[in-house]
Design a protein around this motif. Structure first.
Motif, short mmCIF file in Angstrom:
data_model
loop_
_atom_site.label_atom_id
_atom_site.label_comp_id
_atom_site.label_asym_id
_atom_site.label_seq_id
_atom_site.Cartn_x
_atom_site.Cartn_y
_atom_site.Cartn_z
N GLU A 43 0.82 -1.21 0.00
CA GLU A 43 0.00 0.00 0.00
C GLU A 43 0.86 1.26 0.00
O GLU A 43 0.50 2.26 -0.63
CB GLU A 43 -0.93 -0.01 1.20
CG GLU A 43 -2.04 1.03 1.09
CD GLU A 43 -3.22 0.70 1.96
OE1 GLU A 43 -4.33 1.15 1.62
OE2 GLU A 43 -3.06 0.00 2.99
N LEU A 44 1.98 1.25 0.71
CA LEU A 44 2.87 2.41 0.69
C LEU A 44 3.48 2.61 -0.70
O LEU A 44 3.65 3.75 -1.15
CB LEU A 44 3.97 2.25 1.74
CG LEU A 44 3.54 2.51 3.19
CD1 LEU A 44 4.61 2.03 4.17
CD2 LEU A 44 3.24 3.99 3.41
N THR A 45 3.83 1.52 -1.36
CA THR A 45 4.36 1.62 -2.72
C THR A 45 3.34 2.27 -3.64
O THR A 45 3.66 3.17 -4.43
CB THR A 45 4.73 0.23 -3.26
OG1 THR A 45 5.70 -0.38 -2.39
CG2 THR A 45 5.31 0.31 -4.66
N SER A 46 2.10 1.81 -3.52
CA SER A 46 1.02 2.36 -4.35
C SER A 46 0.72 3.81 -3.98
O SER A 46 0.52 4.66 -4.85
CB SER A 46 -0.24 1.50 -4.19
OG SER A 46 -1.34 2.07 -4.85
N ALA A 47 0.71 4.10 -2.67
CA ALA A 47 0.38 5.46 -2.21
C ALA A 47 1.41 6.47 -2.66
O ALA A 47 1.08 7.62 -2.98
CB ALA A 47 0.25 5.46 -0.69
N PRO A 68 10.86 7.26 -10.20
CA PRO A 68 11.24 5.95 -9.69
C PRO A 68 10.35 5.57 -8.51
O PRO A 68 9.90 6.44 -7.76
CB PRO A 68 12.69 6.13 -9.26
CG PRO A 68 12.84 7.59 -9.02
CD PRO A 68 11.91 8.27 -9.97
N PRO A 69 10.09 4.30 -8.31
CA PRO A 69 9.25 3.88 -7.18
C PRO A 69 9.93 4.16 -5.85
O PRO A 69 11.15 4.22 -5.76
CB PRO A 69 9.06 2.37 -7.41
CG PRO A 69 10.24 1.96 -8.25
CD PRO A 69 10.55 3.14 -9.11
N ALA A 70 9.11 4.33 -4.82
CA ALA A 70 9.64 4.54 -3.48
C ALA A 70 10.29 3.26 -2.97
O ALA A 70 9.92 2.15 -3.38
CB ALA A 70 8.52 4.96 -2.53
N ARG A 71 11.26 3.41 -2.08
CA ARG A 71 11.87 2.26 -1.41
C ARG A 71 11.17 2.08 -0.07
O ARG A 71 11.18 2.98 0.77
CB ARG A 71 13.37 2.48 -1.18
CG ARG A 71 14.22 2.42 -2.43
CD ARG A 71 15.68 2.63 -2.05
NE ARG A 71 16.13 1.64 -1.08
CZ ARG A 71 17.24 1.77 -0.33
NH1 ARG A 71 17.97 2.86 -0.42
NH2 ARG A 71 17.57 0.82 0.52
N ILE A 72 10.55 0.95 0.15
CA ILE A 72 9.87 0.67 1.40
C ILE A 72 10.83 -0.16 2.25
O ILE A 72 11.20 -1.27 1.87
CB ILE A 72 8.55 -0.10 1.17
CG1 ILE A 72 7.78 0.51 -0.01
CG2 ILE A 72 7.73 -0.10 2.43
CD1 ILE A 72 7.42 1.96 0.15
N VAL A 73 11.23 0.40 3.39
CA VAL A 73 12.33 -0.19 4.15
C VAL A 73 11.92 -0.41 5.61
O VAL A 73 10.96 0.19 6.11
CB VAL A 73 13.59 0.72 4.11
CG1 VAL A 73 14.10 0.86 2.68
CG2 VAL A 73 13.28 2.10 4.72
N SER A 138 16.34 9.41 -3.68
CA SER A 138 15.57 8.21 -3.35
C SER A 138 14.55 8.55 -2.28
O SER A 138 14.85 9.25 -1.31
CB SER A 138 16.52 7.11 -2.85
OG SER A 138 15.81 5.94 -2.53
N LEU A 139 13.32 8.07 -2.47
CA LEU A 139 12.26 8.25 -1.51
C LEU A 139 12.15 6.99 -0.67
O LEU A 139 11.90 5.90 -1.19
CB LEU A 139 10.93 8.53 -2.22
CG LEU A 139 9.69 8.64 -1.35
CD1 LEU A 139 9.83 9.81 -0.39
CD2 LEU A 139 8.45 8.81 -2.20
N LEU A 140 12.37 7.13 0.64
CA LEU A 140 12.31 5.99 1.55
C LEU A 140 11.11 6.15 2.48
O LEU A 140 10.86 7.23 3.01
CB LEU A 140 13.58 5.88 2.38
CG LEU A 140 14.88 5.66 1.62
CD1 LEU A 140 15.73 6.91 1.67
CD2 LEU A 140 15.65 4.49 2.17
#
Length: 352
Positions: A43-47, A68-73, A138-140
């Protein structure tokens, strides 16, 4: 660090060791099932992707190229990314000079990163190298912390996750639409971390003057006192660089907070509830030890940046509209001065 040392902050820290120490000290995230973790990551990737169009529409800032897609960490991964980013920002090397000094400062830095890692929801890092070789930044998003806070606030998870992404995506748009911001930050950071070659007497004299003035003045004992102490031991160019970074940070955070709320209930239906409960959480009284740590790490100054910065942006946009407000991104000369953050009309009169 001694005045005679030629080491800068970047070369004096063993950043790899800092990451290792931080990852070992980091507290585990909240207990969650595999399903909850997968759902939050997806959901965070999509949001993050969903937040881009409304942020561009509200801000009027245009960015080129694919996003670029966010990095979910998790917390450990954020610590590793933060240590690497700090190494790049301070022009540090992979192998710092002075093994013992590098390890000591690395351990200290790692402990700080471990403490911060349990509270940060997301971050746009303009200095990180993304997966695309031609792009920086980069978006984390730190999913364990997002889960923890949405549980504390008892808010709708989907709305909260999108609300968080609106803030962080605004930072990405700020930097990608205005590439000069990264260079501006790098130059200021370079001044802050360089060895100015002053002797101990000069630094001690400034520190003594600060203590005398502090004793005669009203002291809040909080974030402003810590910043004042830092400024007291800095050279004049470093103080100017610190002011530049503080004002820029206040503008960036306030602008992002403004956008979070300006997007409105059409995109985030429960935005009013989220904002009210989130602000209550920000101002909740902390235990004594945590208050001390927050002050020492500048986290209370960060909170002040959100509040003061949003008041500045709200005022200017309310008076002249977003399009004219965007003059602020033209270059260093159109950024607000420290006095203008507190009095937005001065900025309007000077710049517009």
């Amino acid at each position: 660090m001694t005045p005679s040392s030629s080491l800068t902050l970047g070369t004096a820290v063993d950043w790899r060791f800092a990451a290792t120490v931080g990852q070992r000290l980091a507290r585990p995230g909240p207990a969650s099932s595999d399903y909850t973790r997968r759902q939050a990551i997806e959901e965070l990737t999509s949001a993050a992707a969903k937040a881009e169009p409304p942020v561009r529409e509200v801000t009027g800032l245009v960015t080129d190229g694919a996003v670029p897609p966010a990095r979910i960490v998790d917390r450990s991964q954020w610590i590793g990314a933060a240590a690497e980013s700090m190494r790049v920002m301070t022009n540090g090397s992979e192998t710092p000079r002075g093994f013992l000094t590098g390890r000591i400062t690395g351990a200290q830095t790692g402990a700080v990163l471990a403490f911060v890692s349990s509270g940060i929801l997301g971050q746009y890092d303009p200095f990180a190298r993304s997966q695309e070789a031609t792009k920086d930044g980069s978006l984390l998003l730190v999913y364990p912390n997002v889960i923890a806070v949405e549980r504390q606030l008892r808010v709708e998870p989907s709305d909260f996750r999108l609300w968080v992404c609106l803030h962080e995506v605004t930072h990405r748009v700020q930097f990608t639409a205005n590439p000069w911001l990264s260079d501006y930050m790098s130059e200021a950071l370079g001044l802050l971390t360089q060895d100015v070659g002053e002797d101990v007497g000069q630094v001690a004299a400034r520190l003594a003057e600060f203590v005398r003035n502090r004793g005669a003045a009203e002291s809040d004992g909080g974030a402003s006192g810590i910043i004042g102490l830092v400024r007291a031991v800095q050279s004049e160019p470093q103080r100017e660089a610190l002011d530049q970074l503080l004002v820029l940070g206040t503008l960036l955070e306030g602008h992002a907070d403004h956008v979070m709320d300006a997007v409105g209930p059409v995109v985030v239906p429960s935005v009013a509830i989220i904002r009210r409960r989130f602000d209550e959480r920000r101002h909740r009284k902390q235990p004594p030890l945590q208050r001390v740590l927050r002050a020492l790490l500048g986290l209370d100054a960060k909170l002040s940046q959100y509040t003061r910065g949003k008041a500045f942006v709200d005022h200017v946009v309310g008076r002249v509209g977003m399009q004219r407000f965007n003059t602020v991104w033209s270059g260093p000369d159109t950024l607000p001065l420290p006095s203008e953050i507190e009095n937005p009309q001065r900025w309007i009169d000077r710049v517009l």
